[in-house]
Design an enzyme around this catalytic site. Structure first.
Site, PDB file in Angstrom:
ATOM      1  N   PHE A 123       2.405   0.521  -2.611  1.00 24.64           N
ATOM      2  CA  PHE A 123       3.041   1.819  -2.362  1.00 24.64           C
ATOM      3  C   PHE A 123       3.172   1.997  -0.855  1.00 24.64           C
ATOM      4  O   PHE A 123       2.182   1.888  -0.117  1.00 24.64           O
ATOM      5  CB  PHE A 123       2.226   2.973  -2.946  1.00 24.64           C
ATOM      6  CG  PHE A 123       2.850   4.323  -2.687  1.00 24.64           C
ATOM      7  CD1 PHE A 123       3.805   4.827  -3.554  1.00 24.64           C
ATOM      8  CD2 PHE A 123       2.504   5.064  -1.573  1.00 24.64           C
ATOM      9  CE1 PHE A 123       4.403   6.058  -3.310  1.00 24.64           C
ATOM     10  CE2 PHE A 123       3.092   6.297  -1.318  1.00 24.64           C
ATOM     11  CZ  PHE A 123       4.044   6.794  -2.195  1.00 24.64           C
ATOM     12  N   ASP A 142       0.089  -1.979   6.226  1.00 27.42           N
ATOM     13  CA  ASP A 142       0.188  -0.546   5.946  1.00 27.42           C
ATOM     14  C   ASP A 142      -1.228   0.014   5.815  1.00 27.42           C
ATOM     15  O   ASP A 142      -1.891  -0.185   4.804  1.00 27.42           O
ATOM     16  CB  ASP A 142       0.980  -0.342   4.648  1.00 27.42           C
ATOM     17  CG  ASP A 142       1.102   1.118   4.241  1.00 27.42           C
ATOM     18  OD1 ASP A 142       0.377   1.965   4.806  1.00 27.42           O
ATOM     19  OD2 ASP A 142       1.903   1.416   3.338  1.00 27.42           O
ATOM     20  N   LYS A 183      -1.933   9.777   7.859  1.00 29.60           N
ATOM     21  CA  LYS A 183      -2.969  10.497   7.112  1.00 29.60           C
ATOM     22  C   LYS A 183      -4.132  10.963   7.993  1.00 29.60           C
ATOM     23  O   LYS A 183      -4.135  12.078   8.466  1.00 29.60           O
ATOM     24  CB  LYS A 183      -3.449   9.666   5.924  1.00 29.60           C
ATOM     25  CG  LYS A 183      -2.381   9.565   4.820  1.00 29.60           C
ATOM     26  CD  LYS A 183      -2.953   9.006   3.540  1.00 29.60           C
ATOM     27  CE  LYS A 183      -1.894   8.851   2.453  1.00 29.60           C
ATOM     28  NZ  LYS A 183      -1.414  10.137   1.917  1.00 29.60           N
TER      29      LYS A 183
END
Length: 395
Positions: free
Chosen positions: A140, A225, A254
């Protein structure tokens, strides 16, 4: 502490429900305040937050250092585009580069994880002159079109097809699969160190090492990532440190700025800088976000929060695996640091409801996995309450 799950029925008629454009699943809880690893709803119920803003609140909710930095900077200068130099942006870039894996010394600042991924794709294509992006099954990377093209889940992709061409997906944790497909057409291989969305699945260090070697040998770039795993979440400042690799591009977001929206694409020595005008961001690197990010980085380093995540995560992982050994409900427990997944033999939603009724909020990671991503400042006693609530709910 909340002792019973109380659905907030009237939220269905709330202005948020009336006017939002959709796209998000809503739980019947209205959160209004947070402190450290705890959040409170509008009825005064208290929850230990193992959602953590979806792995955002690494230094805790309303962290005093971050709040002070935001307050002071907001009174001084909130926005400053990259057309001009800025003292706070410069200070943060210097601090971030000092904390990055050795050899990464340039950063593109943006506003989110998916923006960092989009920037990395552009840097990779510009640098290599190639177009093909290789990503992993179950991976993802975001929901904008380029990031979505690298994302595996069919239900996310199908409504928006055709997506960006020249993307392929290969088996995760399978070095031979990578070796078979990386070619002179491959601009980049994009991987997560832990596949969070698809069930909290850590990569084997040997797999990441093979990916780095193959990219070097074949002229492709390795994009790692770490939108979810960066800033101490896995027990190291950067999850790629577990495998001892240096990515060509490292994508962060984040946990970067204590909850303020921010992202970063960090460049290694093999990556070409972007010529002026080819890529930019109006809000990227704004002074307010940079001030929050400096305070966040100070908290992570001075309070040794990555090391704390390693210790607490190992303890909780061992306890949950002991529970799994006697539970007919649990299929497997896995994770790294304070990013843990509990895979069930049943759908997860009833268990999330049961946990909320015991004062614990948790995430999903697919239809059958409970994902835990609490603030790294969570106290030992709070983590004990989480473990006890999981034992009650899962038994």
């Amino acid at each position: 502490m909340s002792t019973g799950y109380e659905p907030v029925v009237e939220i269905e008629q709330d202005a948020e429900a009336r006017y939002e454009a959709g796209g998000a699943y809503k739980r019947p809880i209205r959160l209004v305040r947070g402190a450290g690893a705890v959040v409170f709803d509008d009825r005064g119920n208290e929850y230990i937050d193992c959602v953590g803003g979806i792995a955002v609140a690494n230094v805790g909710h309303a962290n005093p250092r971050v709040v002070a930095a935001i307050t002071q900077q907001a009174a001084r200068l909130i926005t400053c585009p990259e057309l001009f130099y800025n003292d706070v942006r410069a200070a943060y870039l210097e601090r971030l580069v000092a904390a990055l894996p050795a050899g990464m010394n340039r950063v593109f600042l943006c506003n989110s994880g998916t923006e960092a991924i989009e920037a990395a794709i552009k840097f990779a294509r510009l640098t290599t002159g190639r177009t093909e992006i290789m990503a992993a099954m179950r991976g993802f990377h975001g929901r904008t079109l380029g990031a979505l093209s690298a994302t595996w889940e069919k239900s996310y992709r199908a409504p928006f097809e055709p997506l960006v061409p020249d993307y392929q997906h290969v088996r995760y944790n399978d070095p031979a699969a990578l070796e078979a497909v990386i070619s002179d057409r491959t601009a980049a291989v994009m991987l997560e160190v832990v596949q969070g969305e698809s069930g909290v699945r850590p990569a084997d260090p040997a797999y990441l090492q093979a990916a780095a070697r193959l990219c070097q040998e074949r002229g492709a770039l390795l994009i790692v990532d770490e939108v979810q795993t960066g800033f101490g979440r896995t027990g190291r400042m950067w999850a790629c440190e577990h495998a001892g690799i240096l990515p060509d591009l490292l994508c962060l977001a984040k946990g970067i700025a204590g909850g303020v929206p921010m992202g970063a694409a960090c460049l290694g020595p093999r990556v070409q800088s972007m010529p002026p005008g080819l890529h930019s961001s109006t809000f990227g690197g704004n002074p307010l976000a940079c001030a929050a990010a400096i305070a966040t980085l100070d908290e992570l380093v001075e309070r040794r929060l990555p090391e704390r995540a390693a210790i607490l995560g190992t303890h909780l992982l061992e306890r949950l695996r002991a529970l799994a050994a006697s539970s007919p409900v649990i299929r497997e427990v896995r994770g790294l640091g304070l990013l843990l997944g509990i895979e069930l033999r049943e759908h997860v939603q009833p268990y999330l409801k049961a946990l909320a009724g015991r004062g614990v909020l948790a995430l999903t990671a697919g239809p059958s996995v409970i994902r835990l991503a609490p603030p790294l400042v969570i106290e030992d006693a709070q983590l004990e309450q989480v473990a006890a609530a999981l034992e009650e709910a899962l038994r």
